[in-house]
Design a protein around this motif. Structure first.
Motif, PDB file in Angstrom:
ATOM      1  N   ASN B 260     -19.311 -20.098 -12.550  1.00  0.00           N
ATOM      2  CA  ASN B 260     -20.408 -21.428 -13.036  1.00  0.00           C
ATOM      3  C   ASN B 260     -21.123 -21.642 -11.739  1.00  0.00           C
ATOM      4  O   ASN B 260     -21.988 -22.806 -11.621  1.00  0.00           O
ATOM      5  N   ALA B 261     -21.269 -20.779 -10.606  1.00  0.00           N
ATOM      6  CA  ALA B 261     -22.055 -21.133  -9.749  1.00  0.00           C
ATOM      7  C   ALA B 261     -23.647 -21.253  -9.940  1.00  0.00           C
ATOM      8  O   ALA B 261     -24.229 -21.959  -9.197  1.00  0.00           O
ATOM      9  N   THR B 262     -24.028 -20.578 -10.932  1.00  0.00           N
ATOM     10  CA  THR B 262     -25.478 -20.820 -11.179  1.00  0.00           C
ATOM     11  C   THR B 262     -25.548 -21.166 -12.463  1.00  0.00           C
ATOM     12  O   THR B 262     -26.940 -21.339 -12.923  1.00  0.00           O
ATOM     13  N   HIS B 263     -24.786 -21.968 -13.254  1.00  0.00           N
ATOM     14  CA  HIS B 263     -24.991 -22.739 -14.294  1.00  0.00           C
ATOM     15  C   HIS B 263     -26.090 -23.839 -14.225  1.00  0.00           C
ATOM     16  O   HIS B 263     -25.852 -24.834 -13.345  1.00  0.00           O
ATOM     17  N   LEU B 264     -27.150 -23.765 -14.755  1.00  0.00           N
ATOM     18  CA  LEU B 264     -27.873 -25.009 -14.750  1.00  0.00           C
ATOM     19  C   LEU B 264     -27.689 -25.924 -16.055  1.00  0.00           C
ATOM     20  O   LEU B 264     -26.950 -25.359 -16.901  1.00  0.00           O
ATOM     21  N   MET B 265     -28.129 -27.113 -15.989  1.00  0.00           N
ATOM     22  CA  MET B 265     -28.033 -28.002 -17.273  1.00  0.00           C
ATOM     23  C   MET B 265     -28.460 -27.289 -18.421  1.00  0.00           C
ATOM     24  O   MET B 265     -27.567 -27.419 -19.443  1.00  0.00           O
ATOM     25  N   ALA B 266     -29.354 -26.740 -18.384  1.00  0.00           N
ATOM     26  CA  ALA B 266     -30.080 -25.926 -19.503  1.00  0.00           C
ATOM     27  C   ALA B 266     -29.309 -25.009 -20.179  1.00  0.00           C
ATOM     28  O   ALA B 266     -28.956 -24.829 -21.185  1.00  0.00           O
ATOM     29  N   THR B 267     -28.853 -24.126 -19.393  1.00  0.00           N
ATOM     30  CA  THR B 267     -28.095 -22.729 -19.670  1.00  0.00           C
ATOM     31  C   THR B 267     -26.400 -23.577 -20.177  1.00  0.00           C
ATOM     32  O   THR B 267     -25.900 -22.948 -21.089  1.00  0.00           O
ATOM     33  N   LEU B 268     -26.071 -24.548 -19.347  1.00  0.00           N
ATOM     34  CA  LEU B 268     -24.788 -25.047 -19.789  1.00  0.00           C
ATOM     35  C   LEU B 268     -24.825 -25.838 -21.350  1.00  0.00           C
ATOM     36  O   LEU B 268     -23.914 -25.525 -22.044  1.00  0.00           O
ATOM     37  N   SER B 269     -25.899 -26.324 -21.517  1.00  0.00           N
ATOM     38  CA  SER B 269     -26.095 -26.697 -22.803  1.00  0.00           C
ATOM     39  C   SER B 269     -26.354 -26.081 -24.091  1.00  0.00           C
ATOM     40  O   SER B 269     -25.838 -25.938 -24.860  1.00  0.00           O
ATOM     41  N   PHE B 270     -26.789 -24.893 -23.491  1.00  0.00           N
ATOM     42  CA  PHE B 270     -27.037 -23.849 -24.658  1.00  0.00           C
ATOM     43  C   PHE B 270     -25.668 -23.114 -24.593  1.00  0.00           C
ATOM     44  O   PHE B 270     -25.254 -22.920 -26.097  1.00  0.00           O
ATOM     45  N   GLN B 271     -24.956 -22.754 -23.676  1.00  0.00           N
ATOM     46  CA  GLN B 271     -23.622 -22.114 -23.635  1.00  0.00           C
ATOM     47  C   GLN B 271     -22.761 -22.984 -24.701  1.00  0.00           C
ATOM     48  O   GLN B 271     -22.097 -22.750 -25.462  1.00  0.00           O
ATOM     49  N   ARG B 272     -22.690 -24.450 -24.406  1.00  0.00           N
ATOM     50  CA  ARG B 272     -21.675 -25.200 -24.905  1.00  0.00           C
ATOM     51  C   ARG B 272     -22.149 -25.309 -26.674  1.00  0.00           C
ATOM     52  O   ARG B 272     -21.461 -25.554 -27.584  1.00  0.00           O
ATOM     53  N   ALA B 273     -23.609 -25.307 -26.864  1.00  0.00           N
ATOM     54  CA  ALA B 273     -23.977 -25.740 -28.215  1.00  0.00           C
ATOM     55  C   ALA B 273     -23.931 -24.474 -29.124  1.00  0.00           C
ATOM     56  O   ALA B 273     -23.694 -24.508 -30.208  1.00  0.00           O
TER      57      ALA B 273
END
Lengths: 299, 315
Positions: B260-273
């Motif tokens: 998760n070292a390069t997870h941005l908020m946008a990518t995290l939001s996509f991944q969870r959703a």
């Protein structure tokens, strides 16, 4: 008309020598040419690498010791052939084209009226509407994609090109309106006043006077909208499921990578072919592009 | 002839009520705004509100959710991955924006020199910005390949490194790699817009300063930079906005990994959703971006804008 004159003006300033004649040649080589060459090299290298990877046979791709990595020793069109005849790539190109054209026309239609109303009809609250349009442009797709996905699903257009044609204008309309507002502002009021005195209606003024004058602005807004929709990724990734409805960026990324086997040659060929339409479009209109980009940012 | 024609013109005909209403600028304005406004309300304003609402529900893909209040936000508050993504987003935005600004300004200054083939050079410079991000990111993916990276190979041949470099596999190096790719893509936009700003600075200012004995550094610091500051504020606001909400580049290069070292908020939001199916939680992350985003925009806009009066007000 005015864009042309703006470009001419830019061309005039391009020619100005400034004070560069004061610098000696060796000094200019170190302070100007050398850094510029480094910049150009870094900016262009990924494209070069993309292009030669697409042309290398598989054996050369991973063997840097026996073959020079910077030049394909036996160039092949195998990857491009594979891409065009054994994958759904042509279909993705077609989808991207359809979606980009559809959303561009939809956005241009809505934007021309909005921009004219805000800039020239000057109805009550037009300033606030203009500000609202600007703020709408600042809303990033990465905040909107989840609720839009829910909406798209409820509307029953999930996994269809319509889903993209209807969602892309969310960022295209604000952008085009903003661009066209700047353009309408540069057309003199007197032309409209003359027409009003002669008894023309607003509709006639718009269609017979403003639109013909605004053609360069419409072209640049159209090009911008087309490239923006061609480049769009997150909506296309979220709203499209089946392979035959994918756009180029999504298709290349999700369908050409199978498990751990990366078809680098085909991937690069796909990236290259997918970039070509926008690059060609852009190279024809680069002057409009630069002028409208700087014009739009200057507002 | 002309006068008689004018005299014999019939009296202005009666205008109907409908015509008079259509001549009213307010009615007409609203009528002209209708297509754009309807569209934006339906597909922009409504989803924004819907996103905020979804953040307060436990909606999943294929199942309508119920109102859960602040539950999503509470779980995010205790979620270390979320905070890591917030940190990453800030680091990414900060470092990439500063590099983009400095390199872009430098390139703009170079392009402002008297050069042959200026139009061609300018066209080439814009290329990274025109080409779809995902497609150029795929090229970077290959350039940053763990085994067959051309950069590693060149460095090895030059004798600068011994082993291989795990460009996208090591947390710290991966962060640097994605920032480098983002900067590469962002430089042209900054450079070309700043170039337009540079061309509006009258050469006479530089000439006068030179006559007064100013060095080129002093001229840059006291003339170029102040004259450029309004356009810098606009360009950097946009740059910060687009870097903060970046999704495509990370998704192609690392998908948020390693660790998760390069997870941005946008990518995290996509991944969870979307793959994770937790639409409510994804929406909550997206909503959590808004205050940070507003803060970042305010900072870059007002922080850089102070000297606008030097240009005699707005534009």
């Amino acid at each position: 008309m005015t864009t042309a004159s703006r470009i001419e003006r830019a061309a005039v300033t391009d020619e100005s020598v400034g004070m560069s004649y004061l610098d000696r040649v060796p000094r200019r080589i170190v302070t100007v040419w050398l850094p510029l060459l480094v910049f150009m090299f870094v900016l262009l290298f990924p494209f070069y690498w993309m292009a030669i990877t697409a042309l290398k046979p598989n054996a050369e791709l991973t063997n840097f010791n026996d073959y020079s990595p910077f030049w394909p020793s036996s160039p092949t069109l195998r990857h491009i052939k594979y891409l065009l005849f054994e994958t759904s790539y042509p279909g993705w190109l077609w989808n991207t084209m359809l979606v980009a054209l559809g959303s561009t026309f939809l956005s241009l239609f809505a934007s021309v009226f909005a921009a004219y109303a805000i800039e020239r009809i000057r109805f009550k609250g037009s300033r606030w509407t203009g500000l609202g349009i600007f703020l709408a442009y600042l809303v990033p797709p990465s905040i909107l994609f989840i609720p839009l996905a829910v909406m798209v699903f409820k509307l029953g257009i999930y996994d269809s090109k319509l889903a993209l044609i209807f969602t892309y204008p969310t960022f295209l309309i604000p952008f085009c309106t903003w661009l066209l507002m700047g353009y309408f502002r540069s057309i003199p009021y007197e032309l409209e006043e003359c027409a009003l005195v002669d008894g023309a209606s607003r509709w006639q003024i718009l269609t017979k006077i403003m639109l013909p004058l605004a053609v360069p602005g419409l072209i640049s807004a159209g090009i911008f909208a087309f490239t923006l929709s061609w480049n769009e990724f997150i909506y296309a990734l979220t709203f499209i499921q089946s392979s035959e409805n994918k756009t180029v960026p999504v298709g290349v990324l999700t369908e050409l990578v199978r498990g751990d086997v990366y078809e680098w040659g085909a991937l690069m060929a796909g990236a290259l072919l997918g970039s070509l339409p926008v690059v060609i479009l852009y190279s024809f209109f680069v002057d409009y592009y630069v002028a409208s980009m700087t014009g739009a940012v200057k507002e | 002839m002309a006068t008689t024609a004018a005299l014999s013109r019939p009296a202005p005909r009666e205008t109907t009520l409908a015509e008079r209403i259509l001549q009213d600028r307010n009615v007409l304005g609203i009528l002209f705004m209708l297509p754009a406004a309807a569209f934006l309300f339906l597909f922009l304003t409504y989803p924004l509100g819907l996103g905020v609402y979804l953040g307060f529900t436990d909606t999943r893909i294929g199942r309508a959710g119920v109102w859960v209040g602040f539950e999503n936000y509470e779980s995010l508050w205790g979620d270390s991955v979320f905070w890591l993504s917030v940190f990453n987003t800030f680091l990414y935005t900060f470092v990439a924006s500063i590099l983009k600004f400095m390199l872009g300004l430098w390139l703009a200054l170079l392009l402002n020199e008297h050069l042959p083939f200026k139009a061609l050079i300018r066209a080439i410079v814009l290329l990274p910005w025109v080409v779809p991000t995902v497609l150029s990111a795929i090229a970077f993916w290959w350039i940053f390949d763990a085994q067959f990276s051309i950069v590693t190979w060149s460095l090895q041949k030059l004798g600068l490194v011994q082993g291989s470099i795990n460009w996208l596999g090591d947390p710290q190096i991966a962060r640097a790699s994605v920032i480098a790719a983002n900067v590469w893509r962002g430089i042209p936009f900054v450079a070309i817009t700043l170039l337009a700003g540079l061309q509006t600075i009258p050469p006479s200012l530089h000439e006068a300063a030179t006559l007064d004995g100013a060095t080129s550094w002093q001229r840059f610091w006291h003339i170029t930079l102040p004259m450029l500051s309004p356009i810098i504020a606009v360009v950097m606001t946009f740059s910060v906005l687009f870097t903060f909400t970046d999704f495509q580049l990370i998704y192609v290069l690392t998908r948020g990994g390693p660790l998760n070292a390069t997870h941005l908020m946008a990518t995290l939001s996509f991944q969870r959703a979307i793959p994770g199916g937790q639409l409510g939680e994804g929406a909550a992350i997206a909503v959590a971006m808004v205050p940070f985003l507003l803060g970042a925009i305010m900072f870059s806009y007002f922080g850089l804008q102070r000297r606008r009066w030097q240009q005699g007000g707005q534009d």
